[in-house]
Design a protein around this motif. Sequence first.
Motif, short mmCIF file in Angstrom:
data_model
loop_
_atom_site.label_atom_id
_atom_site.label_comp_id
_atom_site.label_asym_id
_atom_site.label_seq_id
_atom_site.Cartn_x
_atom_site.Cartn_y
_atom_site.Cartn_z
N ASN A 4 0.86 -1.32 0.03
CA ASN A 4 -0.09 0.00 0.12
C ASN A 4 1.08 1.34 -0.06
OD1 ASN A 4 -2.02 1.96 0.47
ND2 ASN A 4 -3.20 0.59 1.57
N GLU A 5 0.99 1.80 -1.26
CA GLU A 5 1.75 2.91 -1.19
C GLU A 5 1.19 4.38 -0.98
OE1 GLU A 5 1.87 1.35 -4.62
OE2 GLU A 5 3.85 0.38 -4.40
N ARG A 6 -0.26 4.45 -1.02
CA ARG A 6 -0.67 5.70 -0.80
C ARG A 6 -0.65 6.06 0.85
NH1 ARG A 6 -4.42 9.66 -3.07
NH2 ARG A 6 -6.21 9.95 -1.53
N GLY A 7 -0.43 7.24 1.21
CA GLY A 7 -0.36 7.61 2.41
C GLY A 7 -1.93 7.80 3.17
N LEU A 8 -1.85 7.64 4.53
CA LEU A 8 -3.04 7.62 5.08
C LEU A 8 -3.30 9.09 5.59
CD1 LEU A 8 -2.80 4.90 7.83
CD2 LEU A 8 -3.89 4.65 5.56
N LEU A 9 -4.73 9.61 5.56
CA LEU A 9 -4.91 10.81 6.34
C LEU A 9 -5.35 10.44 7.83
CD1 LEU A 9 -7.28 13.39 4.62
CD2 LEU A 9 -7.30 12.94 7.04
N PHE A 35 5.62 11.38 7.88
CA PHE A 35 4.60 12.17 8.14
C PHE A 35 4.75 13.53 7.83
CE2 PHE A 35 4.61 9.69 12.39
CZ PHE A 35 3.90 8.77 11.78
N THR A 36 3.65 14.13 7.20
CA THR A 36 3.41 15.42 7.10
C THR A 36 2.42 16.03 7.76
OG1 THR A 36 4.11 15.01 4.74
CG2 THR A 36 3.02 17.24 5.11
N TYR A 37 2.66 17.33 8.31
CA TYR A 37 1.55 18.11 9.21
C TYR A 37 0.88 18.95 8.19
CZ TYR A 37 -0.46 21.09 12.82
OH TYR A 37 -1.37 21.46 13.48
N SER A 38 -0.48 18.71 8.57
CA SER A 38 -1.12 19.74 7.60
C SER A 38 -1.59 21.14 8.65
CB SER A 38 -2.61 18.95 7.62
OG SER A 38 -3.66 20.05 7.31
N VAL A 39 -0.91 22.12 8.01
CA VAL A 39 -0.96 23.39 8.64
C VAL A 39 -2.19 24.00 8.55
CG1 VAL A 39 0.20 25.66 9.00
CG2 VAL A 39 1.51 23.54 8.39
N ASP A 96 -0.82 11.33 -2.11
CA ASP A 96 -0.33 10.73 -3.40
C ASP A 96 1.11 10.36 -3.45
OD1 ASP A 96 -2.78 10.56 -4.51
OD2 ASP A 96 -2.44 12.45 -5.73
N SER A 97 1.77 11.20 -2.43
CA SER A 97 3.27 11.11 -2.55
C SER A 97 3.74 9.79 -1.45
CB SER A 97 4.09 12.28 -2.18
OG SER A 97 3.82 12.83 -0.81
N GLY A 98 2.89 9.31 -0.87
CA GLY A 98 2.88 8.17 0.01
C GLY A 98 3.08 8.51 1.35
N LYS A 99 2.86 10.03 1.79
CA LYS A 99 3.07 10.46 3.13
C LYS A 99 1.97 10.28 3.95
CE LYS A 99 7.20 13.10 2.55
NZ LYS A 99 7.82 14.28 2.26
N GLU A 100 2.11 10.05 5.36
CA GLU A 100 1.08 9.90 6.19
C GLU A 100 0.73 11.36 6.45
OE1 GLU A 100 0.42 7.05 6.36
OE2 GLU A 100 2.35 5.99 6.70
N LEU A 101 -0.54 12.08 6.27
CA LEU A 101 -0.86 13.54 6.57
C LEU A 101 -1.56 13.46 7.91
CD1 LEU A 101 -0.75 15.93 5.48
CD2 LEU A 101 -3.23 15.82 4.52
N ILE A 102 -1.10 14.14 8.79
CA ILE A 102 -1.53 14.33 10.18
C ILE A 102 -2.21 15.61 10.37
CG2 ILE A 102 -0.96 14.12 12.51
CD1 ILE A 102 -0.14 11.65 11.09
#
Length: 213
Positions: A4-9, A35-39, A96-102
């Motif tokens: 599973n390459e797509r990141g999780l929200l 992880f990427t943080y949603s600002v 889409d870039s496979g990061k988990e967006l927090i």
Amino acid sequence: MKLNERGLLVVLSGPSGVGKGTVRKALFASEGQNFTYSVSMTTRPKREGEIEGKDYFFVTEEEFKKKIEAGELLEYTYFCGNYYGTPLSQVEEALDSGKELILEIEVNGCRQVKEKMVDAVTIFIVPPNKDVLYQRLMRRGTESPEEVQKRISKANAEFGLAYQYDYIVVNDDVKNAADRIRAIIRAEHASTRRSIYKYYELLGDTGENKDEQ
Ligand code: 5GP
């Protein structure tokens, strides 16, 4: 090939003062994280030490309303006298870039996210008991006494909404709470509903005959 390459929200939610921000920072400090943080965007005045574009995008009420009208927010809410919202622009790109967006947002916003993105994983962070929460809110000194009172009554209403979440994590200790969240994310990636089609692809099988065995 990964299954599973797509990141999780991942939505971290919970009452004001529960320590969502501290737990999130511990999560981001862990090794090998993706992880990427949603600002978020807010009309709340900047607190001492907060950085534009890192903690929030600070905007006027007029600017915020324009974003709502333009459909540029995934969700938004009016919380204790200020608007808060999640800019849509960063969401799809991160996933889409496979990061988990927090996302670190309050309960009303979390409900909107779940309606729009059924795949989102929602986590409700709770204090070990209510007194701990009241003390944290009073001690952190970032709000006036009236503001603290508003947030306490809001928190009391929010406790009752825990059942709407996929997971509940007790913030008894920041490291433990972050560890539990990491475990949830790992397990979610391995869940059958997220990985089954990738698995069939891997086998060169469409999965159409799966009921015949
Ligand atoms: P604070 O003013 O303490 O930074 O945030 C107040 C509340 O708003 C917190 O519970 C925080 O998680 C929530 N919040 C922050 N950003 C957003 C957002 O983009 N959307 C929603 N719905 N809530 C947010």
